[in-house]
Enzyme design. Sequence first.
Site, PDB file in Angstrom:
ATOM      1  N   ARG A  75       0.934  -1.099   0.003  1.00  0.00           N
ATOM      2  CA  ARG A  75      -0.102  -0.102  -0.123  1.00  0.00           C
ATOM      3  C   ARG A  75       0.956   1.420   0.081  1.00  0.00           C
ATOM      4  O   ARG A  75       0.600   2.232  -0.634  1.00  0.00           O
ATOM      5  CB  ARG A  75      -0.846   0.051   1.283  1.00  0.00           C
ATOM      6  CG  ARG A  75      -2.050   0.925   1.129  1.00  0.00           C
ATOM      7  CD  ARG A  75      -2.935   0.952   2.249  1.00  0.00           C
ATOM      8  NE  ARG A  75      -3.946   2.005   2.222  1.00  0.00           N
ATOM      9  CZ  ARG A  75      -4.413   2.561   3.348  1.00  0.00           C
ATOM     10  NH1 ARG A  75      -3.934   2.238   4.419  1.00  0.00           N
ATOM     11  NH2 ARG A  75      -5.317   3.420   3.240  1.00  0.00           N
ATOM     12  N   HIS A  79       0.359   4.221  -2.554  1.00  0.00           N
ATOM     13  CA  HIS A  79       0.360   5.964  -1.968  1.00  0.00           C
ATOM     14  C   HIS A  79       1.374   6.824  -2.419  1.00  0.00           C
ATOM     15  O   HIS A  79       1.350   7.854  -2.637  1.00  0.00           O
ATOM     16  CB  HIS A  79      -0.134   5.771  -0.582  1.00  0.00           C
ATOM     17  CG  HIS A  79      -1.367   5.466  -0.128  1.00  0.00           C
ATOM     18  ND1 HIS A  79      -2.004   5.945   0.777  1.00  0.00           N
ATOM     19  CD2 HIS A  79      -2.169   4.502  -0.692  1.00  0.00           C
ATOM     20  CE1 HIS A  79      -3.314   5.340   0.965  1.00  0.00           C
ATOM     21  NE2 HIS A  79      -3.291   4.375  -0.018  1.00  0.00           N
ATOM     22  N   ASN A 107      -3.465   8.677   4.621  1.00  0.00           N
ATOM     23  CA  ASN A 107      -2.443   8.080   4.910  1.00  0.00           C
ATOM     24  C   ASN A 107      -2.039   7.791   6.315  1.00  0.00           C
ATOM     25  O   ASN A 107      -1.018   7.132   6.666  1.00  0.00           O
ATOM     26  CB  ASN A 107      -1.115   9.028   4.318  1.00  0.00           C
ATOM     27  CG  ASN A 107      -0.789   9.059   2.788  1.00  0.00           C
ATOM     28  OD1 ASN A 107      -1.518   8.175   2.131  1.00  0.00           O
ATOM     29  ND2 ASN A 107      -0.464  10.114   2.472  1.00  0.00           N
TER      30      ASN A 107
HETATM   31  C1  HEM Z   1      -8.755   1.478  -6.366  1.00  0.00           C
HETATM   32  C2  HEM Z   1      -8.882   2.196  -5.588  1.00  0.00           C
HETATM   33  C3  HEM Z   1      -8.441   1.976  -3.999  1.00  0.00           C
HETATM   34  C4  HEM Z   1      -9.077   2.505  -2.729  1.00  0.00           C
HETATM   35  C5  HEM Z   1     -10.338   3.322  -2.792  1.00  0.00           C
HETATM   36  C6  HEM Z   1      -8.413   1.687  -1.863  1.00  0.00           C
HETATM   37  C7  HEM Z   1      -8.893   1.906  -0.491  1.00  0.00           C
HETATM   38  C8  HEM Z   1      -8.186   1.568   0.538  1.00  0.00           C
HETATM   39  C9  HEM Z   1      -8.615   1.688   2.051  1.00  0.00           C
HETATM   40  C10 HEM Z   1      -9.606   2.526   2.497  1.00  0.00           C
HETATM   41  C11 HEM Z   1      -7.785   0.792   2.750  1.00  0.00           C
HETATM   42  C12 HEM Z   1      -8.078   0.317   4.094  1.00  0.00           C
HETATM   43  C13 HEM Z   1      -7.597   1.765   5.154  1.00  0.00           C
HETATM   44  C14 HEM Z   1      -7.818   1.504   6.523  1.00  0.00           C
HETATM   45  O1  HEM Z   1      -8.849   1.248   6.770  1.00  0.00           O
HETATM   46  O2  HEM Z   1      -6.859   0.963   7.241  1.00  0.00           O
HETATM   47  C15 HEM Z   1      -7.057   0.102   1.726  1.00  0.00           C
HETATM   48  C16 HEM Z   1      -6.249  -0.811   2.292  1.00  0.00           C
HETATM   49  C17 HEM Z   1      -5.279  -1.554   1.401  1.00  0.00           C
HETATM   50  N1  HEM Z   1      -5.076  -0.956   0.010  1.00  0.00           N
HETATM   51 FE1  HEM Z   1      -6.034   0.082  -1.096  1.00  0.00          FE
HETATM   52  N2  HEM Z   1      -7.295   1.308  -2.280  1.00  0.00           N
HETATM   53  C18 HEM Z   1      -7.571   1.326  -3.593  1.00  0.00           C
HETATM   54  C19 HEM Z   1      -6.197   0.741  -4.499  1.00  0.00           C
HETATM   55  C20 HEM Z   1      -5.100   0.088  -4.132  1.00  0.00           C
HETATM   56  C21 HEM Z   1      -4.079  -0.096  -4.761  1.00  0.00           C
HETATM   57  C22 HEM Z   1      -3.826   0.152  -6.268  1.00  0.00           C
HETATM   58  C23 HEM Z   1      -3.176  -1.130  -4.060  1.00  0.00           C
HETATM   59  C24 HEM Z   1      -1.987  -1.433  -4.353  1.00  0.00           C
HETATM   60  C25 HEM Z   1      -1.441  -1.803  -5.676  1.00  0.00           C
HETATM   61  C26 HEM Z   1      -3.655  -1.132  -2.746  1.00  0.00           C
HETATM   62  C27 HEM Z   1      -3.262  -1.837  -1.762  1.00  0.00           C
HETATM   63  C28 HEM Z   1      -3.818  -1.908  -0.469  1.00  0.00           C
HETATM   64  C29 HEM Z   1      -3.397  -2.612   0.506  1.00  0.00           C
HETATM   65  C30 HEM Z   1      -2.464  -3.886   0.497  1.00  0.00           C
HETATM   66  C31 HEM Z   1      -4.376  -2.472   1.627  1.00  0.00           C
HETATM   67  C32 HEM Z   1      -4.172  -3.071   3.075  1.00  0.00           C
HETATM   68  C33 HEM Z   1      -2.978  -2.593   4.055  1.00  0.00           C
HETATM   69  C34 HEM Z   1      -2.885  -2.915   5.324  1.00  0.00           C
HETATM   70  O3  HEM Z   1      -3.322  -3.976   5.680  1.00  0.00           O
HETATM   71  O4  HEM Z   1      -2.112  -2.379   5.973  1.00  0.00           O
HETATM   72  N3  HEM Z   1      -5.222  -0.193  -2.744  1.00  0.00           N
HETATM   73  N4  HEM Z   1      -7.160   0.504   0.444  1.00  0.00           N
END
Ligand code: HEM
Length: 354
Positions: A75, A79, A107
Site C-alpha cells: 500500500r 500511495h 495516509n
Molecule cells: C482503487 C482504489 C483504491 C481504494 C479506494 C483503496 C482504499 C483502501 C482503503 C480505504 C484501505 C484500508 C485503510 C484502512 O481502513 O486501514 C486500503 C487498504 C489497502 N490497500 Fe487500497 N485502495 C485502492 C487501491 C489500491 C491499490 C492500487 C493498491 C496497491 C497496488 C492497494 C493496496 C492496499 C493494501 C495492500 C491494503 C491493506 C493495507 C494494510 O493491511 O495495511 N489499494 N485501501
Amino acid sequence: MAAASASSPTALLLLLLSCIAFLCSSSEAYDYPPLADGLSFDFYDATCPLVEHLVRLYLEQAFGNDTGLAAGLLRVHFHDCFVQGCDGSILLDGSAGGPSEKDAPPNLTLRPAAFKAIDELQALITAACGHVVSCADVAALAARDSVYLSGGPDYEVPLGRRDGLSYATMEAVLSFIPPPTSNVTDLIDLFGKLDLDAYDLVSLSGAHTIGIAHCASFENRLFPAQDPTLDQTFAENLYLTCPVANTSNTTVLDVRSPDAFDDEYYVDLLNRKGLFTSDQGLYTDARTQPTVTGFAVDQSLFFEKFVYSMTKMGQLSVLTGDQGEIRKNCSAINAVDDFLWSVVDGDGGESKLL
Ligand code: HEM
C-alpha cells in the site's frame, strides 16, 4: 582437500552467486509496458548487484514475524506513486516546515512498520553498496516482494528512480488517493488522470487480496442503513466487527484468503463480499464486471495483468538522471552536502559511501 575448498570464501561466493542466478531466473516471463526513460531492469547491476537479494532476504525474515507487513508495504508503494509520482515522498517525516504526506488523512492508516522496514532496508543496502540505491526503488522492490512472498507473481521491477526533494500537499493527497466510498465512474476518472485505464483499475484493486481495513473505511455500508448490495451473512459479520459507527476495529479485506496473494478477492466480489463500495462496484458496474469475472476464474490471467498494471503504476512521474537525489535516510531529505554528493554521484556512477 575437497571439503576444505567447499567452505572456502571463494566457494561460498560461488554458492551465493548461483543462488542469486537461481533467484533471478525464477521470475516468470511476463509482458511489461514500455519502460520510462532512465529506468532499466539492470540499473544496479554494476553499482549494487545484490540489492534485490538483500531486499528479499530481509523481507522473508520480516514477514515471518509480521504477516501484515506485506500488505503495508504494497500500500505504501501505491500511495507513493499516485501522489506526485513514485519519488519516495510518502516516506518523508514532517518537519518544522509543515505536515508531511504521512499526516494527510488517507495516509494515517499506512503502517508504521512498513516505513520502519524501508528505513532499515536502506541502511542495509547502503552498508553493502554505498549510497547508490534510491528509497523510491527500495519501496518498489519491497512492494514486489510483498506480492511474491504472499504467493503472488514474481516479476521484474524497472529501477533507477530518484528520490523527491519535497512532499506533496494535503490537497494533492486528497485529490489522488481515492476514498473507499468511490463509485466506478469516480475511479475510472481518477485513474485516467494518471493514464491508467479501467483494466488497470480492476487489476490493481486486486491488491486488496491481502491486508486489513478499519471500520471507518466501510461503515458507510452499514450505517445508517445496510447497503443492499452486501451479502447478508457477510454484512452480519461486519456488524459484529463494527457494532456502532466510529469504532477503531479492523477486519480483513479478502475474507476467503486474507494473507494470500491470489484471485480470491474477485471471487469475493462475485459473492457480494467486497468490503468497500469501491471494491464491490467493480462487479456491479457493467464496464468492469467482465474483467472481474475473468480474473475470478483465471488466476494466471490476473497475475499477468497485475504485473503489467503494477509496472505502469510503478513508473508514474518518476524522477531519473540528475533529478532529485538518492536519499540517505528515507524519512528525511538529505542535508545540503549529501545532496551535492548524490548529484555528483548520479545514476550508474561509482558508488560512494557518504
Ligand atoms: C482503487 C482504489 C483504491 C481504494 C479506494 C483503496 C482504499 C483502501 C482503503 C480505504 C484501505 C484500508 C485503510 C484502512 O481502513 O486501514 C486500503 C487498504 C489497502 N490497500 Fe487500497 N485502495 C485502492 C487501491 C489500491 C491499490 C492500487 C493498491 C496497491 C497496488 C492497494 C493496496 C492496499 C493494501 C495492500 C491494503 C491493506 C493495507 C494494510 O493491511 O495495511 N489499494 N485501501
